[in-house]
Design a protein around this motif. Structure first.
Motif, PDB file in Angstrom:
ATOM      1  N   LYS A 218      -6.519  -7.189  -4.379  1.00  0.00           N
ATOM      2  CA  LYS A 218      -6.860  -5.763  -4.399  1.00  0.00           C
ATOM      3  C   LYS A 218      -5.624  -4.913  -4.658  1.00  0.00           C
ATOM      4  O   LYS A 218      -5.648  -3.972  -5.467  1.00  0.00           O
ATOM      5  CB  LYS A 218      -7.498  -5.366  -3.066  1.00  0.00           C
ATOM      6  N   ALA A 219      -4.511  -5.261  -3.984  1.00  0.00           N
ATOM      7  CA  ALA A 219      -3.269  -4.509  -4.185  1.00  0.00           C
ATOM      8  C   ALA A 219      -2.754  -4.667  -5.612  1.00  0.00           C
ATOM      9  O   ALA A 219      -2.272  -3.701  -6.222  1.00  0.00           O
ATOM     10  CB  ALA A 219      -2.206  -4.983  -3.186  1.00  0.00           C
TER      11      ALA A 219
ATOM     12  N   ASN B 203      -3.258 -13.097   2.770  1.00  0.00           N
ATOM     13  CA  ASN B 203      -4.650 -12.730   2.545  1.00  0.00           C
ATOM     14  C   ASN B 203      -4.850 -12.541   1.038  1.00  0.00           C
ATOM     15  O   ASN B 203      -4.434 -11.536   0.460  1.00  0.00           O
ATOM     16  CB  ASN B 203      -4.975 -11.439   3.303  1.00  0.00           C
ATOM     17  N   MET B 204      -5.491 -13.525   0.395  1.00  0.00           N
ATOM     18  CA  MET B 204      -5.638 -13.495  -1.055  1.00  0.00           C
ATOM     19  C   MET B 204      -6.470 -12.301  -1.514  1.00  0.00           C
ATOM     20  O   MET B 204      -6.169 -11.687  -2.536  1.00  0.00           O
ATOM     21  CB  MET B 204      -6.269 -14.796  -1.546  1.00  0.00           C
TER      22      MET B 204
ATOM     23  N   ILE C  23       1.839 -15.803  -8.243  1.00  0.00           N
ATOM     24  CA  ILE C  23       2.671 -15.364  -7.117  1.00  0.00           C
ATOM     25  C   ILE C  23       2.607 -16.369  -5.971  1.00  0.00           C
ATOM     26  O   ILE C  23       3.629 -16.776  -5.406  1.00  0.00           O
ATOM     27  CB  ILE C  23       2.219 -13.979  -6.628  1.00  0.00           C
ATOM     28  N   VAL C  24       1.396 -16.775  -5.613  1.00  0.00           N
ATOM     29  CA  VAL C  24       1.224 -17.671  -4.461  1.00  0.00           C
ATOM     30  C   VAL C  24       1.777 -19.062  -4.754  1.00  0.00           C
ATOM     31  O   VAL C  24       2.416 -19.684  -3.905  1.00  0.00           O
ATOM     32  CB  VAL C  24      -0.267 -17.742  -4.062  1.00  0.00           C
ATOM     33  N   GLU C  25       1.561 -19.555  -5.964  1.00  0.00           N
ATOM     34  CA  GLU C  25       2.016 -20.902  -6.292  1.00  0.00           C
ATOM     35  C   GLU C  25       3.524 -20.974  -6.466  1.00  0.00           C
ATOM     36  O   GLU C  25       4.163 -21.944  -6.028  1.00  0.00           O
ATOM     37  CB  GLU C  25       1.328 -21.375  -7.575  1.00  0.00           C
TER      38      GLU C  25
ATOM     39  N   ARG D 214       4.347 -10.482   2.692  1.00  0.00           N
ATOM     40  CA  ARG D 214       5.156 -11.554   3.282  1.00  0.00           C
ATOM     41  C   ARG D 214       5.363 -12.719   2.305  1.00  0.00           C
ATOM     42  O   ARG D 214       5.280 -13.888   2.682  1.00  0.00           O
ATOM     43  CB  ARG D 214       4.516 -12.062   4.578  1.00  0.00           C
ATOM     44  N   ILE D 215       5.639 -12.390   1.045  1.00  0.00           N
ATOM     45  CA  ILE D 215       5.944 -13.407   0.039  1.00  0.00           C
ATOM     46  C   ILE D 215       7.387 -13.215  -0.387  1.00  0.00           C
ATOM     47  O   ILE D 215       7.780 -12.124  -0.821  1.00  0.00           O
ATOM     48  CB  ILE D 215       5.006 -13.299  -1.181  1.00  0.00           C
TER      49      ILE D 215
END
Length: 561
Positions: free
Chosen positions: A363-364, A357-358, A346-348, A397-398
């Motif tokens: 956790k989510a 906040n990774m 997701i982040v990449e 916020r992604i």
């Protein structure tokens, strides 16, 4: 001539602005204008507009927004439909309500449609058609559909774009772009929601939808993608009777996929139809990267031998190789319940900000996967699971690719049709072979070699252009033309509030000065008298009283004490 056109366009925009403000105010949505810093307009709307009816007062905000968009017409209906696929930028309650938008308006008289057909084709109606039925068989905000017969004898359907719809949509797009620019200036975290990008995406989509030749090309492209597949049928496009505002296709008759009783009465196999439909859709997405964007039951017909026919290709979606790879990796990670891998994907691949906040994201994601832990794979609704997934990452916020959000909505519809046809329908089972094939293809030596070659070419291009770019920067520095632009976001609202506070303070000082001066004049008993009081004192008290009352009324109306 150009100036006259611009003046007419500006006049249309002003009229349209007034209509939009009237409708929003009538449905109690004036706070949307206030959010854009249209303070004076909001004050005026509060005084003039009231909810349209007693019923509107008891509606929820999503319902009010849906009704307002329907009343505002074509552009706003289509915008609402687009937003109903963007669970990453609007709340789930609004997504669900906007999915019920009705794109149906009364059909135009046949005389107007006939004139439009002749204008678009450039010839009299009789040179292309033996007849066109006067009554429309379907109608929407952009076009309406009539049955007809070509002069060569083929039975066809003619989709005709409504006269004047292009001009109306272009006016609305100008207004929406202005609103998007205001949102970009005043909305917190506008870099995540990207209102200007949403309007650009919408304008691109609706302009393509209004060009009916593009729909014809989409039909032929998907037909070519399934060339040789006897399980699917696509209507023929008659290009000699097609233009930007007219699309003529073969008339096909069949059983609606939602009419399960008729399907069984015809001796067709519901389970086989569900299997073929799922495979066809997944092939469009994961192999071709080009898929039907609106496969609701009315656009899917069933022929004999369980053949599926798709209609209405006005909305299509595209997935480039990078997005297909992202979707494949996400689905594989979810099915394998790999939280760590999913977070990094997701982040990449997503457009994530620096403040992600990774730990909270992982956790989510773990809680998201745990909710499906006890559910057998064949009972998982993949579409709804992906909707929850998009909602989850948007809260962090992604940003999500727009075509991916459209795909998820389409997947929900396809999966719903499959389960109605076959109660034991297993989308995960149909999905697994495609994912395994795509996963193997992504890691094949040939694909890895091509990706390495493309990466090397990119680095070579960078190395080739680097000396030129450095030289250009140094030249600008030497000529004192090197400039760095800094943009302060979110300060406009603060500066306006500061100006408002300063104005109120100045007004308070003026009123205080009038009261003090009038009191001194009252004690002196000098100068002209009015009703036994010094005229200057009477005048000063009157001015202070009028200004003070006006000021208090303005504050009470603004709602900011």
């Amino acid at each position: 001539m150009l100036r006259i056109v611009n003046i007419n366009r500006n006049v249309r925009s002003i009229r349209r602005y007034r209509q939009i403000i009237t409708v929003l105010g009538g449905y109690g949505l004036g706070h949307l204008l206030e959010y854009l810093n249209f303070g004076q307009v909001v004050d005026f709307s509060r005084r003039v507009f009231r909810p349209r009816s007693a019923k509107a007062e008891h509606l929820t905000p999503p319902e009010r927004l849906r009704l307002a968009l329907e009343e505002l017409g074509t552009t706003f209906i289509k915008l609402g439909q687009l937003l109903s696929t963007r669970a990453d930028i609007i709340p789930a309650s609004f997504v669900q309500e906007l999915a019920h938008l009705q794109d149906k308006i009364p059909c135009l008289p046949f005389e107007e449609i006939k004139a439009q057909i002749e204008h678009e084709l450039g010839v009299p109606l009789g040179q292309r058609f033996l007849y066109v039925e006067r009554e429309a068989i379907a109608g929407a905000s952009i076009a309406q559909v009539h049955r007809a017969r070509l002069i060569t004898g083929e039975d066809v359907v003619v989709k005709v774009r409504r006269p004047g719809v292009v001009e109306a949509v272009e006016t609305d797009i100008d207004i929406l772009m202005g609103v998007a620019l205001l949102l970009e200036r005043h909305m917190a975290r506008s870099d995540i929601y990207d209102p200007v990008g949403v309007v650009r995406e919408f304008s691109y989509t609706i302009r393509r939808e209004m060009d009916l030749t593009r729909e014809g090309h989409a039909i032929e492209k998907i037909r070519d993608n399934f060339k040789g597949d006897p399980n699917l049928y696509f209507p023929k496009v008659y290009w000699e009777a097609t233009a930007k505002g007219v699309l003529t296709t073969e008339y096909v008759g069949g059983i609606k996929v939602s009419d399960t009783c008729a399907i069984e009465a015809a001796g067709l196999d519901r389970r086989e139809i569900a299997r073929r439909g799922a495979r066809a859709f997944l092939k469009m997405v994961l192999e071709h990267g080009f898929f039907h964007g609106d496969p609701h039951p009315g656009n899917v017909l069933i022929f004999k031998d369980n053949v599926i026919c798709l209609l209405d290709f006005g909305m299509v979606g595209r997935l480039d190789p990078a997005v297909k790879r992202y979707l494949t990796d996400v689905l594989v990670a979810v099915i394998n319940r790999d939280v760590e891998g999913l977070a990094h994907i997701i982040v990449e691949a997503g457009d994530a900000g620096e403040t992600v906040n990774m730990q909270a994201l992982k956790k989510a994601l773990a809680e998201f996967m745990d909710s499906y832990l006890e559910i057998p794979l064949k009972e998982i609704e993949v579409g709804r699971m992906l909707l929850e997934f998009i909602d989850l990452i948007s809260t962090h916020r992604i940003k999500v690719h727009p075509d991916l959000t459209m795909l998820v909505k389409v997947l929900v519809v396809v999966e719903g049709m499959g389960r109605k046809l076959d109660p034991d329908f297993d989308m995960v089972g149909h999905l697994r072979p495609f994912l395994e094939r795509e996963f193997r293809e992504q890691r094949s030596p040939g694909r890895l070699f091509r990706e390495a070659e493309q990466g090397l070419e990119g680095y070579l291009t960078l190395a080739r252009n680097l000396p030129r770019d450095i030289r250009e920067i140094l030249n600008k520095i030497n000529r004192n033309k090197f400039r760095i632009d800094l943009e302060h976001r979110g300060l406009d609202r603060f500066s306006k509030e500061l100006d408002r506070s300063a104005n109120r303070l100045c007004l308070s000082l003026i009123i205080a000065a009038l009261l003090i001066g009038s009191s001194i004049a009252m004690q002196g008993n000098r100068g002209p008298m009015l009703w036994g009081f010094p005229a200057f004192a009477f005048f000063g008290y009157s001015c202070a009283g009028i200004v003070g009352v006006w000021w208090m009324v303005a504050i009470l109306r603004s709602g900011r004490l």
